[in-house]
Design a protein around this motif. Structure first.
Motif, PDB file in Angstrom:
ATOM      1  N   SER A   1       0.820  -1.217   0.000  1.00  0.00           N
ATOM      2  CA  SER A   1       0.000   0.000   0.000  1.00  0.00           C
ATOM      3  C   SER A   1       0.852   1.264   0.000  1.00  0.00           C
ATOM      4  O   SER A   1       0.385   2.324   0.394  1.00  0.00           O
ATOM      5  N   ASN A   2       2.090   1.125  -0.455  1.00  0.00           N
ATOM      6  CA  ASN A   2       3.022   2.244  -0.406  1.00  0.00           C
ATOM      7  C   ASN A   2       3.214   2.804  -1.814  1.00  0.00           C
ATOM      8  O   ASN A   2       4.000   2.278  -2.607  1.00  0.00           O
ATOM      9  N   ALA A   3       2.479   3.854  -2.158  1.00  0.00           N
ATOM     10  CA  ALA A   3       2.573   4.441  -3.498  1.00  0.00           C
ATOM     11  C   ALA A   3       3.926   5.130  -3.675  1.00  0.00           C
ATOM     12  O   ALA A   3       4.286   6.027  -2.916  1.00  0.00           O
ATOM     13  N   ILE A   4       4.688   4.698  -4.682  1.00  0.00           N
ATOM     14  CA  ILE A   4       6.025   5.235  -4.948  1.00  0.00           C
ATOM     15  C   ILE A   4       6.103   5.676  -6.406  1.00  0.00           C
ATOM     16  O   ILE A   4       5.625   4.983  -7.304  1.00  0.00           O
ATOM     17  N   ASP A   5       6.707   6.839  -6.628  1.00  0.00           N
ATOM     18  CA  ASP A   5       6.907   7.350  -7.987  1.00  0.00           C
ATOM     19  C   ASP A   5       8.345   7.846  -8.118  1.00  0.00           C
ATOM     20  O   ASP A   5       8.606   9.037  -8.151  1.00  0.00           O
ATOM     21  N   ASN A   6       9.265   6.922  -8.219  1.00  0.00           N
ATOM     22  CA  ASN A   6      10.675   7.302  -8.305  1.00  0.00           C
ATOM     23  C   ASN A   6      11.087   7.764  -9.697  1.00  0.00           C
ATOM     24  O   ASN A   6      12.127   8.414  -9.848  1.00  0.00           O
ATOM     25  N   ASN A   7      10.311   7.416 -10.741  1.00  0.00           N
ATOM     26  CA  ASN A   7      10.683   7.887 -12.085  1.00  0.00           C
ATOM     27  C   ASN A   7       9.975   9.199 -12.450  1.00  0.00           C
ATOM     28  O   ASN A   7      10.060   9.656 -13.593  1.00  0.00           O
ATOM     29  N   ASN A   8       9.240   9.760 -11.485  1.00  0.00           N
ATOM     30  CA  ASN A   8       8.707  11.124 -11.592  1.00  0.00           C
ATOM     31  C   ASN A   8       7.783  11.341 -12.793  1.00  0.00           C
ATOM     32  O   ASN A   8       7.830  12.379 -13.460  1.00  0.00           O
ATOM     33  N   ASP A   9       6.904  10.361 -13.065  1.00  0.00           N
ATOM     34  CA  ASP A   9       5.909  10.560 -14.125  1.00  0.00           C
ATOM     35  C   ASP A   9       4.504  10.735 -13.557  1.00  0.00           C
ATOM     36  O   ASP A   9       3.522  10.741 -14.305  1.00  0.00           O
ATOM     37  N   ASN A  10       4.411  10.875 -12.211  1.00  0.00           N
ATOM     38  CA  ASN A  10       3.146  11.041 -11.491  1.00  0.00           C
ATOM     39  C   ASN A  10       2.287   9.780 -11.551  1.00  0.00           C
ATOM     40  O   ASN A  10       1.096   9.824 -11.267  1.00  0.00           O
ATOM     41  N   PHE A  11       2.873   8.637 -11.922  1.00  0.00           N
ATOM     42  CA  PHE A  11       2.170   7.357 -11.890  1.00  0.00           C
ATOM     43  C   PHE A  11       2.885   6.424 -10.921  1.00  0.00           C
ATOM     44  O   PHE A  11       4.112   6.486 -10.765  1.00  0.00           O
TER      45      PHE A  11
ATOM     46  N   ARG B   1      11.096   7.212 -27.488  1.00  0.00           N
ATOM     47  CA  ARG B   1      11.517   6.045 -26.723  1.00  0.00           C
ATOM     48  C   ARG B   1      12.219   5.046 -27.644  1.00  0.00           C
ATOM     49  O   ARG B   1      11.872   4.913 -28.812  1.00  0.00           O
ATOM     50  N   SER B   2      13.167   4.320 -27.094  1.00  0.00           N
ATOM     51  CA  SER B   2      13.948   3.371 -27.885  1.00  0.00           C
ATOM     52  C   SER B   2      13.059   2.265 -28.436  1.00  0.00           C
ATOM     53  O   SER B   2      12.172   1.741 -27.735  1.00  0.00           O
ATOM     54  N   GLU B   3      13.306   1.904 -29.695  1.00  0.00           N
ATOM     55  CA  GLU B   3      12.512   0.832 -30.314  1.00  0.00           C
ATOM     56  C   GLU B   3      12.886  -0.527 -29.732  1.00  0.00           C
ATOM     57  O   GLU B   3      12.081  -1.458 -29.748  1.00  0.00           O
ATOM     58  N   TYR B   4      14.097  -0.644 -29.207  1.00  0.00           N
ATOM     59  CA  TYR B   4      14.564  -1.901 -28.625  1.00  0.00           C
ATOM     60  C   TYR B   4      15.012  -1.671 -27.186  1.00  0.00           C
ATOM     61  O   TYR B   4      15.609  -0.643 -26.869  1.00  0.00           O
ATOM     62  N   SER B   5      14.717  -2.629 -26.351  1.00  0.00           N
ATOM     63  CA  SER B   5      15.208  -2.554 -24.977  1.00  0.00           C
ATOM     64  C   SER B   5      16.697  -2.869 -24.960  1.00  0.00           C
ATOM     65  O   SER B   5      17.205  -3.543 -25.854  1.00  0.00           O
TER      66      SER B   5
ATOM     67  N   ASN C   1      13.290   2.707 -17.076  1.00  0.00           N
ATOM     68  CA  ASN C   1      13.315   4.117 -17.476  1.00  0.00           C
ATOM     69  C   ASN C   1      14.737   4.621 -17.754  1.00  0.00           C
ATOM     70  O   ASN C   1      14.914   5.723 -18.290  1.00  0.00           O
ATOM     71  N   GLN C   2      15.750   3.818 -17.421  1.00  0.00           N
ATOM     72  CA  GLN C   2      17.130   4.230 -17.678  1.00  0.00           C
ATOM     73  C   GLN C   2      17.369   4.299 -19.190  1.00  0.00           C
ATOM     74  O   GLN C   2      17.150   3.346 -19.919  1.00  0.00           O
ATOM     75  N   GLY C   3      17.783   5.469 -19.655  1.00  0.00           N
ATOM     76  CA  GLY C   3      18.049   5.655 -21.078  1.00  0.00           C
ATOM     77  C   GLY C   3      16.839   6.070 -21.886  1.00  0.00           C
ATOM     78  O   GLY C   3      16.944   6.251 -23.105  1.00  0.00           O
ATOM     79  N   ASN C   4      15.684   6.215 -21.256  1.00  0.00           N
ATOM     80  CA  ASN C   4      14.469   6.641 -21.945  1.00  0.00           C
ATOM     81  C   ASN C   4      13.978   7.965 -21.360  1.00  0.00           C
ATOM     82  O   ASN C   4      14.062   8.176 -20.144  1.00  0.00           O
TER      83      ASN C   4
END
Length: 748
Positions: A271-281, A650-654, A687-690
């Motif tokens: 129940s701990n809402a976390i948004d470390n990549n800062n997209d508000n999701f 966004r990158s086409e390939y991971s 999210n690293q690199g995107n």
């Protein structure tokens, strides 16, 4: 004085009558130290020394059952008379390295893994304890060639890929019954208490000749413990640094003389809402889940089988914008995906009271889902009933299996694709014959016939050949066909989110596949006492009528239709398991694969499919301190991802990415385990690199998106990349590095 003499004589006789039990514990002819040896029902025992020797003193006259137990080894029991000397107790090889486990998945009957003509991989609870997880979905991440795939960045639904094939091609069984299918492949894989699992069997490649639709890419059979073999009480609970809490509890009981019951429960809370990549999701979906399991075994005349099991599962999960709460559910002010899932399942196995060995197996599941994706509701009910009669008839040099099966499917939802409830009954008949050509050569022939009112007759044959040139070498060749009847709205989460329009081209026909698989297994011993198991497979699968979601033609649509061409998957996998030294075990596996589709003579790589994967584990136990360290990890090659057109930044390939974990476990003599460690040591997140992961996360209802007359998005100042809201760009979990701590207790 007379009574005092009598007391002294009595005590002296008791002392003289008391004797000792001495012996030695070995494994593979080598001394095994620090083994717990105790007398059943007594408070007397010992621990073996460095040379394997043990001694239990002051044993009263009588007959006893002596038990030797050691973590990871098969527990041994012996009946002895007091005063036994020079007793030798040999513990079998560690459970995870045994090749003669009893398996049932490959041929629908219990056989030794060494004797099975179908290659089956077996994973014990000890394997999953190396990296504890709250559900079987995540637990499979360290199985070679098997990848839990997240399908949505918001609600974190997922499915299981085998050898590069999508989740709907994988059939998941519980105790051999196909009740985890349809909607439950998206939302029902959680909540199976890991503490109740006896073993997990994995078959890679089509198994439709025995299991019907959905067993196209492979199957996973989750086998629960027998009540009589389970501990009296067990508990496994842990928490993580992200605020996750998982609780597994269970116990067994005997009711009267003929009934054993096993009860288990799992509760998971995050129940701990976390948004470390800062997209508000939310980076991880919030979940509140409970699952209760019960299994009954009844003792019958002539040891005939009667077993009934049931499970109830309830989950409340949501993900979305950080300010979302239930007052926004279904509205278009704050975006959230909220899913309430309620389901129950019933499984049974009954051996008929006749001379022939005929079993009636049945299962029933009822799945009710109340969900909203933003402001789009998805309300669905699914009921699946299954029953089959299996006649096991061994003859000289032949092992026959006959089956009659019926599957009932009911599905209804509130979408325009389901005007009337979808209700169908599919009868089936199958036969299998394993022929003993010689001690070294076995041949298996099988075929299944299904009749579906929507699609007519479906025939799926298979052939398997096993050659065993030596006791430590096995070669298996399998070939067969598979089929899958598709229901998009129960299997494809992307079709539900509303982030893209769903387009269905024409009437969808069943998918068909043709597969060949070559497997080689070898076990060998070195002069230094090391034991190695080498397992390699090569496979090729060819699909006709394949239904592959098209994300490319129109970035605002998902187009479903039978492929006007073919689809192929081919590859090679290798597993090596090793017992390197006392207390030191290692395993490593790698899979190389090519999954592609050809349409209009144009060959393209299938989306969300990696070219290579690798898994490994290294375990070392220091016996004097009872400390065990486990290092586990996986690595995945680049995958093609569902971008939203040529302007999408966004990158086409991971990239190539890896999740690695380390765990330290301390075991007490009282069967109490304290464990803890670090998950995701490398702190990898997608999210690293995107620039972002979720497209248009600041406008999830597309209120500020402009379209032209053709329905294409127009690039504007506040939408320079011409995107719409889309959470389907996902290939790895968003959870960063985190600590975890847990406690296990077992009462035998």
């Amino acid at each position: 004085m007379k009574y005092l003499k009598l007391l002294v004589v009595s005590l002296l006789s008791l002392h003289l009558g008391a004797q000792n039990i001495t012996g030695k514990v070995t494994s593979n002819k080598e001394a095994l130290p620090y083994v717990n040896i105790y007398l059943k029902g007594e408070n007397q025992g010992a621990v073996s020394k460095e040379n394997g020797a043990f001694k239990i003193t002051n044993i009263k006259p009588g007959t006893y059952t002596i038990i030797a137990s050691f973590t990871g080894y098969q527990t041994q029991k012996k009946t002895i008379t007091m005063g036994a000397k020079d007793l030798v107790i040999n513990l079998d090889l560690p459970e995870s390295e045994l090749l003669d486990e009893v398996i049932i998945t490959g041929t629908l009957k219990a056989v030794s893994r060494l004797e099975s003509p179908v290659p089956v991989e077996v994973y014990s609870p000890a394997f999953f304890k190396k990296n504890p997880t709250p559900n079987i979905f995540e637990a499979l991440q360290n199985v070679n060639g098997v990848r839990p795939q997240l399908n949505c960045n918001v609600c974190n639904t997922g499915d299981i890929h085998i050898n590069g094939l999508e989740g709907p091609y994988t059939l998941v069984l519980i105790d051999g019954m196909p009740i985890v299918s349809g909607l439950s492949t998206v939302y029902g894989l959680s909540g199976i208490p890991n503490s109740l699992i006896e073993q997990v069997e994995v078959v890679k490649g089509p198994a439709s000749s025995l299991y019907g639709s959905e067993a196209v890419g492979g199957l996973i059979n989750i086998i629960t413990k027998l009540p009589e073999n389970a501990p009296l009480f067990f508990a496994d609970n842990y928490v993580s640094g992200w605020g996750e809490a998982n609780f597994d509890l269970g116990f067994k009981s005997r009711i009267g003389k003929k009934v054993d019951v096993l009860v288990g429960a799992n509760y998971y809370k995050y129940s701990n809402a976390i948004d470390n990549n800062n997209d508000n999701f939310t980076d991880v979906t919030l979940q509140d889940r409970i699952s209760v399991f019960q299994k009954w075994n009844f003792k019958r005349k002539d040891n005939r089988l009667l077993s009934i099991a049931g499970r109830y599962f309830y989950e409340d999960r949501w993900g979305g914008e950080m300010q979302w709460n239930k007052t926004f559910r279904g509205g278009d002010d704050v975006y959230g995906e909220s899913i309430y899932t309620s389901r129950y399942e019933l499984i049974g196995n009954y051996q008929l009271p006749i001379t022939e060995k005929i079993n009636f197996q049945f299962s029933y599941s009822n799945h009710d889902q109340n969900s909203v994706y933003g402001n789009i509701p998805y309300l669905a009910q699914q009921r699946i009933g299954f029953g089959q009669l299996i006649w096991d008839k061994p003859l000289k040099n032949h092992d026959l299996l006959f089956g009659l099966a019926t599957r009932y499917n009911f599905y209804n939802d509130n979408t325009t694709a389901t005007v009337n409830p979808d209700e169908i009954t599919i009868p089936s008949v199958f036969i299998q014959d394993e022929i003993k050509l010689s001690e070294k050569n076995h041949l298996l022939l099988g075929a299944r016939y299904d009749y579906d009112d929507r699609h007519g007759s479906i025939f799926t044959p298979r052939i398997a050949y096993r050659f065993k040139p030596t006791e430590n070498d096995i070669i298996r060749l399998n070939a067969g066909t598979g089929f899958r009847v598709v229901n998009l709205f129960t299997e494809e989460h992307a079709a539900l989110t509303g982030s893209r329009d769903v387009i269905i081209e024409g009437e969808l026909s069943p998918e068909q596949s043709y597969n060949v698989n070559l497997n080689y297994l070898k076990k060998f011993y070195t002069k230094g006492g090391q034991i190695f198991t080498f397992d390699a497979s090569a496979w090729y699968t060819y699909f006709t009528n394949a239904i592959i979601p098209d994300y490319d033609t129109n970035p605002n649509q998902i187009i479903y239709g039978n492929l006007d061409g073919n689809s192929e998957t081919k590859g090679l996998s290798v597993n090596i398991d090793a017992i390197i030294d006392t207390g030191l075990k290692a395993s490593i596996g790698a899979t190389f694969q090519d999954v592609s589709q050809t349409e209009n003579n144009i060959k393209t790589r299938q989306i969300l499919t990696e070219r290579f994967t690798g898994v490994w584990s290294l375990s070392y136990k220091n016996f004097p301190t009872n400390l065990t360290i486990d290092y586990t990890g996986n690595i995945y090659g680049p995958m093609r991802l569902p971008t939203l057109g040529v302007r999408d930044p966004r990158s086409e390939y991971s990239p190539t990415w890896s999740i690695q974990n380390v765990q330290l476990t301390y075991t007490t003599k009282a069967n109490l385990e304290f464990y803890g460690g670090v998950k995701n040591l490398l702190n990898w997140t997608p999210n690293q690199g995107n620039p972002f992961i979720i497209a248009r996360s600041d406008d999830p209802f597309d209120k500020n998106v402009q379209f032209n007359t053709n329905g294409d998005v127009i690039a504007t100042t506040n939408n320079p990349y011409a995107l719409t809201f889309d959470p389907s760009y996902v290939y790895a979990p968003n959870q960063e590095r985190r600590l975890f701590f847990g406690l296990r207790y077992t009462l035998n």
